[in-house]
Design a protein around this motif. Structure first.
Motif, PDB file in Angstrom:
ATOM      1  N   ALA A  68      61.614  25.463  26.599  1.00  0.00           N
ATOM      2  CA  ALA A  68      62.361  23.833  26.888  1.00  0.00           C
ATOM      3  C   ALA A  68      63.722  24.297  27.487  1.00  0.00           C
ATOM      4  O   ALA A  68      64.105  23.318  28.239  1.00  0.00           O
ATOM      5  N   THR A  69      64.510  25.051  26.948  1.00  0.00           N
ATOM      6  CA  THR A  69      65.738  25.180  27.156  1.00  0.00           C
ATOM      7  C   THR A  69      65.735  25.720  28.678  1.00  0.00           C
ATOM      8  O   THR A  69      67.090  25.265  29.099  1.00  0.00           O
ATOM      9  N   ALA A  70      64.906  26.313  29.377  1.00  0.00           N
ATOM     10  CA  ALA A  70      65.044  26.680  30.633  1.00  0.00           C
ATOM     11  C   ALA A  70      65.121  25.503  31.562  1.00  0.00           C
ATOM     12  O   ALA A  70      65.728  25.422  32.471  1.00  0.00           O
ATOM     13  N   TYR A  71      64.120  24.656  31.142  1.00  0.00           N
ATOM     14  CA  TYR A  71      63.902  23.175  31.799  1.00  0.00           C
ATOM     15  C   TYR A  71      65.119  22.602  31.694  1.00  0.00           C
ATOM     16  O   TYR A  71      65.793  22.052  32.639  1.00  0.00           O
ATOM     17  N   TYR A  72      65.757  22.376  30.551  1.00  0.00           N
ATOM     18  CA  TYR A  72      67.219  21.834  30.231  1.00  0.00           C
ATOM     19  C   TYR A  72      68.259  22.375  31.177  1.00  0.00           C
ATOM     20  O   TYR A  72      68.963  21.574  31.851  1.00  0.00           O
ATOM     21  N   GLY A  73      68.301  23.574  31.292  1.00  0.00           N
ATOM     22  CA  GLY A  73      69.417  24.429  32.141  1.00  0.00           C
ATOM     23  C   GLY A  73      69.076  24.028  33.414  1.00  0.00           C
ATOM     24  O   GLY A  73      70.191  23.607  34.266  1.00  0.00           O
ATOM     25  N   MET A  74      67.779  23.964  33.901  1.00  0.00           N
ATOM     26  CA  MET A  74      67.575  23.657  35.547  1.00  0.00           C
ATOM     27  C   MET A  74      67.861  22.060  35.623  1.00  0.00           C
ATOM     28  O   MET A  74      68.470  21.909  36.634  1.00  0.00           O
ATOM     29  N   GLY A  75      67.616  21.432  34.528  1.00  0.00           N
ATOM     30  CA  GLY A  75      68.165  19.889  34.781  1.00  0.00           C
ATOM     31  C   GLY A  75      69.857  19.742  35.140  1.00  0.00           C
ATOM     32  O   GLY A  75      69.918  19.008  36.021  1.00  0.00           O
ATOM     33  N   ASN A  76      70.243  20.408  34.294  1.00  0.00           N
ATOM     34  CA  ASN A  76      71.776  20.355  34.185  1.00  0.00           C
ATOM     35  C   ASN A  76      72.481  21.000  35.823  1.00  0.00           C
ATOM     36  O   ASN A  76      73.264  20.427  36.363  1.00  0.00           O
ATOM     37  N   VAL A  77      71.684  22.027  36.268  1.00  0.00           N
ATOM     38  CA  VAL A  77      71.958  22.527  37.563  1.00  0.00           C
ATOM     39  C   VAL A  77      71.768  21.608  38.519  1.00  0.00           C
ATOM     40  O   VAL A  77      72.631  21.115  39.470  1.00  0.00           O
ATOM     41  N   TYR A  78      70.578  20.946  38.532  1.00  0.00           N
ATOM     42  CA  TYR A  78      70.271  19.887  39.479  1.00  0.00           C
ATOM     43  C   TYR A  78      70.827  18.488  39.357  1.00  0.00           C
ATOM     44  O   TYR A  78      71.375  18.052  40.491  1.00  0.00           O
ATOM     45  N   TYR A  79      71.537  18.304  38.111  1.00  0.00           N
ATOM     46  CA  TYR A  79      72.459  17.134  38.045  1.00  0.00           C
ATOM     47  C   TYR A  79      73.608  17.486  38.619  1.00  0.00           C
ATOM     48  O   TYR A  79      74.142  16.526  39.536  1.00  0.00           O
ATOM     49  N   ASN A  80      74.080  18.507  38.542  1.00  0.00           N
ATOM     50  CA  ASN A  80      75.682  18.807  38.946  1.00  0.00           C
ATOM     51  C   ASN A  80      75.350  19.146  40.712  1.00  0.00           C
ATOM     52  O   ASN A  80      76.399  18.814  41.376  1.00  0.00           O
ATOM     53  N   LYS A  88      66.000  14.857  36.620  1.00  0.00           N
ATOM     54  CA  LYS A  88      65.156  13.872  35.749  1.00  0.00           C
ATOM     55  C   LYS A  88      63.886  14.621  35.403  1.00  0.00           C
ATOM     56  O   LYS A  88      63.393  14.577  34.204  1.00  0.00           O
ATOM     57  N   GLU A  89      63.194  15.195  36.456  1.00  0.00           N
ATOM     58  CA  GLU A  89      61.921  15.774  35.879  1.00  0.00           C
ATOM     59  C   GLU A  89      62.063  16.957  35.090  1.00  0.00           C
ATOM     60  O   GLU A  89      61.280  17.132  34.190  1.00  0.00           O
ATOM     61  N   HIS A  90      63.251  17.760  35.234  1.00  0.00           N
ATOM     62  CA  HIS A  90      63.140  18.999  34.321  1.00  0.00           C
ATOM     63  C   HIS A  90      63.821  18.507  33.051  1.00  0.00           C
ATOM     64  O   HIS A  90      63.226  18.992  31.750  1.00  0.00           O
ATOM     65  N   PHE A  91      64.692  17.580  32.897  1.00  0.00           N
ATOM     66  CA  PHE A  91      64.900  16.804  31.409  1.00  0.00           C
ATOM     67  C   PHE A  91      63.801  16.412  30.862  1.00  0.00           C
ATOM     68  O   PHE A  91      63.655  16.572  29.534  1.00  0.00           O
ATOM     69  N   GLU A  92      62.841  15.695  31.549  1.00  0.00           N
ATOM     70  CA  GLU A  92      61.862  15.016  30.821  1.00  0.00           C
ATOM     71  C   GLU A  92      60.966  16.187  30.474  1.00  0.00           C
ATOM     72  O   GLU A  92      60.193  16.266  29.372  1.00  0.00           O
ATOM     73  N   THR A  93      60.692  17.272  31.209  1.00  0.00           N
ATOM     74  CA  THR A  93      59.958  18.379  30.814  1.00  0.00           C
ATOM     75  C   THR A  93      60.385  18.952  29.627  1.00  0.00           C
ATOM     76  O   THR A  93      59.669  19.594  28.814  1.00  0.00           O
ATOM     77  N   ALA A  94      61.773  19.273  29.556  1.00  0.00           N
ATOM     78  CA  ALA A  94      62.319  19.825  28.518  1.00  0.00           C
ATOM     79  C   ALA A  94      62.089  18.960  27.097  1.00  0.00           C
ATOM     80  O   ALA A  94      61.589  19.646  26.157  1.00  0.00           O
ATOM     81  N   ASN A  95      61.894  17.593  27.378  1.00  0.00           N
ATOM     82  CA  ASN A  95      61.569  17.084  26.203  1.00  0.00           C
ATOM     83  C   ASN A  95      60.274  17.014  25.708  1.00  0.00           C
ATOM     84  O   ASN A  95      59.899  17.172  24.659  1.00  0.00           O
ATOM     85  N   LYS A  96      59.379  16.977  26.744  1.00  0.00           N
ATOM     86  CA  LYS A  96      57.814  17.209  26.537  1.00  0.00           C
ATOM     87  C   LYS A  96      57.482  18.332  25.907  1.00  0.00           C
ATOM     88  O   LYS A  96      56.911  18.370  24.931  1.00  0.00           O
ATOM     89  N   HIS A  97      58.614  19.522  26.079  1.00  0.00           N
ATOM     90  CA  HIS A  97      58.126  20.803  25.386  1.00  0.00           C
ATOM     91  C   HIS A  97      59.139  20.981  23.850  1.00  0.00           C
ATOM     92  O   HIS A  97      59.094  22.180  23.673  1.00  0.00           O
ATOM     93  N   GLY A  98      59.551  19.813  23.486  1.00  0.00           N
ATOM     94  CA  GLY A  98      60.153  20.011  22.402  1.00  0.00           C
ATOM     95  C   GLY A  98      61.631  19.751  22.258  1.00  0.00           C
ATOM     96  O   GLY A  98      61.992  19.821  20.948  1.00  0.00           O
ATOM     97  N   LEU A  99      62.121  19.845  23.237  1.00  0.00           N
ATOM     98  CA  LEU A  99      63.787  19.438  23.169  1.00  0.00           C
ATOM     99  C   LEU A  99      64.256  18.210  22.983  1.00  0.00           C
ATOM    100  O   LEU A  99      64.584  17.541  23.885  1.00  0.00           O
TER     101      LEU A  99
END
Length: 221
Positions: A68-80, A88-99
């Motif tokens: 999940a932390t990889a999806y979260y990290g990518m979410g931050n990159v795309y946000y910036n 949004k897609e990556h943060f949602e996937t991070a959440n889906k995988h338990g973050l």
């Protein structure tokens, strides 16, 4: 030596070159540990190397597709980068995988805010504050979101809580001033809030403007 732990410590100290060497050593020692690639990605993101960061996150996901932390990290990159749909897609996937922590819900809320999905953003920001009541930045953004949805009393409650937990939060005092002046028609209280904002941050241009408007209105009474 635990190179990964050492790298994290160096990152926290702002010693990015040393952190890079430590994470490289960790990966060389165990190239099949996805977390090490995530941490290197976080480092690259911190030093404004978004494309390289994404490659490290992708490598982590090749090893462990559910990390999940990889999806979260990518979410931050795309946000910036301003790619809010991908964020949004990556943060949602991070959440889906338990973050399912405060930071993930906060970033989802901020992303949806950028996408002008204000009602949904409000839900995620509320959840972020529920999960971490100490996070004054999440609470401040929740206050802004509530104000934007015309929940003024609720917004005032959040801004007051922010200033209680962080008495140096000039923007929270400024927004209290706006709420008291524009919605509660309490000029004296508004002036008090603008003055507090300016005590903390004398160069706060918006607070200066707010103060001048209220003082002008009071002088005409």
């Amino acid at each position: 030596m635990d190179y990964n732990k050492t790298g994290i410590q160096y990152m926290q100290e702002g010693k990015y070159e040393e952190a890079a060497k430590a994470f490289s050593a960790a990966i060389e020692e165990n190239p099949n540990e996805a977390l090490y690639y995530v941490n290197f990605g976080n480092l690259l993101s911190a030093v404004d190397e978004p494309e390289k960061a994404i490659r490290f996150y992708q490598k982590a996901l090749e090893i462990t597709p559910t990390i999940a932390t990889a999806y979260y990290g990518m979410g931050n990159v795309y946000y910036n980068l301003g790619d809010f749909q991908k964020a949004k897609e990556h943060f949602e996937t991070a959440n889906k995988h338990g973050l399912e922590n405060s930071d993930t819900f906060f970033m989802l809320g901020m992303t949806l805010q950028q996408m002008e999905q204000d009602k949904l953003s409000l839900v995620y920001l509320q959840r972020a504050v529920e999960l971490n009541e100490e996070d004054t930045e999440a609470r401040f953004q929740l206050g802004l979101s509530l104000a934007g949805q015309s929940f003024i009393d609720e917004a005032i409650e959040q801004f007051i809580e922010v200033t209680t937990r962080n008495p140096s939060h000039a923007d929270a005092f400024y927004n209290l001033g706006v709420a008291y002046a524009g919605y509660k028609e309490d000029a004296e209280k508004a002036l008090e809030m603008f003055n507090k904002a300016l005590e903390i941050q004398p160069t706060h241009a918006l607070a200066h403007n707010g103060k001048q408007i209220v003082e002008s209105a009071l002088s005409e009474q």
